[in-house]
Design a protein around this motif. Sequence first.
Motif, PDB file in Angstrom:
ATOM      1  N   GLU A 364       0.810  -1.230   0.000  1.00 47.41           N
ATOM      2  CA  GLU A 364       0.000   0.000   0.000  1.00 47.41           C
ATOM      3  C   GLU A 364       0.845   1.284   0.000  1.00 47.41           C
ATOM      4  N   ASP A 368       0.095   4.094  -2.702  1.00 50.70           N
ATOM      5  CA  ASP A 368      -0.225   5.479  -2.305  1.00 50.70           C
ATOM      6  C   ASP A 368       0.717   6.448  -3.008  1.00 50.70           C
ATOM      7  N   GLN A 371      -0.204   7.130  -6.365  1.00 48.05           N
ATOM      8  CA  GLN A 371      -1.473   7.867  -6.393  1.00 48.05           C
ATOM      9  C   GLN A 371      -2.510   7.221  -7.311  1.00 48.05           C
TER      10      GLN A 371
END
Length: 404
Positions: A364, A368, A371
């Motif tokens: 993750e 992230d 994006q």
Amino acid sequence: MNREDFPILQDTVHGRALVYLDNAATTQRPLFMLNAMTDAYLHYNANIHRGVHHLSQVATQRHEQARQKVADFLGAQSAKEIIFTKGTTDSINMLAFSFGEAFVREGDEIIVSQLEHHSNIVPWQMLCQRKKAQLRVLPLDANLLIDTSRLEDIITPRTRLISVAHVSNVLGTVQPIHDIIRIAHSHHIPVCIDGAQSAPHHMVNVQELDCDFFVCSAHKMYGPTGLGILYGKEQWLNLLPPAQGGGEMIEHVRFEQTTYNQLPYKFEAGTPDFIGSCAFGAALQYMDHIGRQDIYAYEDELTRYLEQQLSTIDGVYVYAHGIEKTGAVSFNVFQGDRLLHPFDVGTLLDQQGVAVRTGHHCAEPLIDYLQVPGTIRASVAMYNTKKDIDRLTCALQRAIQMLA
Ligand code: PMP
């Protein structure tokens, strides 16, 4: 390459011949390995290391031969440096606990990178919480590689260990671990390499790499599930306390005090998966029989073809395009500014018999950073063909049309 050795590849999914491109999650198993496993259950199933009887001695011998095979496969100096675990995750948890008990104090620091699998983040985070230590994160450069130029800034006198992936499980990119190990050692900091995605596709030699620890999983290397490896340099393993107590890991037990067994048994509490180890030995033997160099060269060619073919499709964005990869390629599909959700694309591919992975791939913090809600990852193994990749690109084009 030897597709007929993998019976599952003859199956159909939703009425179409299966194209299996989720090998970074787990590989399919060759009959040779499955037969070795059945043979072990049928002909030498007995608990190891304890029995004076014939069956136990045969089982012990096979288990230890498998350990030696793993040592040879990874280029370890000695089989004593090979600890059987339940998998990469278990190996890292064991190491984080054991290393943490011996060497990490309040205010110390552990370094990981932005692109790690959760299995190479959470055990260190838990250790840091337990010891009031700090987890530091190495950033990525513009090519989505670990930025080694930042390492000297992040290392401090409190850095106790660095743990990074050899190959990113999301991007398939080969990370600059030689530089990381060299810089870390110049500060006398040990390095753990998460080799879950490199051991299946690379000639790994832990002595040449000079890494202090190396971890990988058998199920990603044509071997059984529930088995993994923790390699550690003998001098390090001698300094570490056992992570678990029980049978096998002891020398003598008294209520006042217990003394521990020698390496590697000190780290192997309880009955080990001696059937799994023999099956893994057979999987490695199978790879050797086909020729590891040939397998890896073939997979590299397939990975390049995969990236090339995906890049020709309108709207497909390949992550870390043109950067050296091994085994896996991650991408997303855009229509103008709109991202087609990886889950929708993956579902439409599945309906056409093509198995890929979608989502955060247990990374993750990297997702992230990119994006996006996730990526689509196609990953190859020795039995895939260019035809499989053509089936993927064809199915992908159809999926894109359907989602337009
Ligand atoms: N690290 C990496 C880089 C991985 O790819 C994986 C598996 N996806 C793991 C760790 C965890 O491996 P396992 O689930 O076999 O313990």
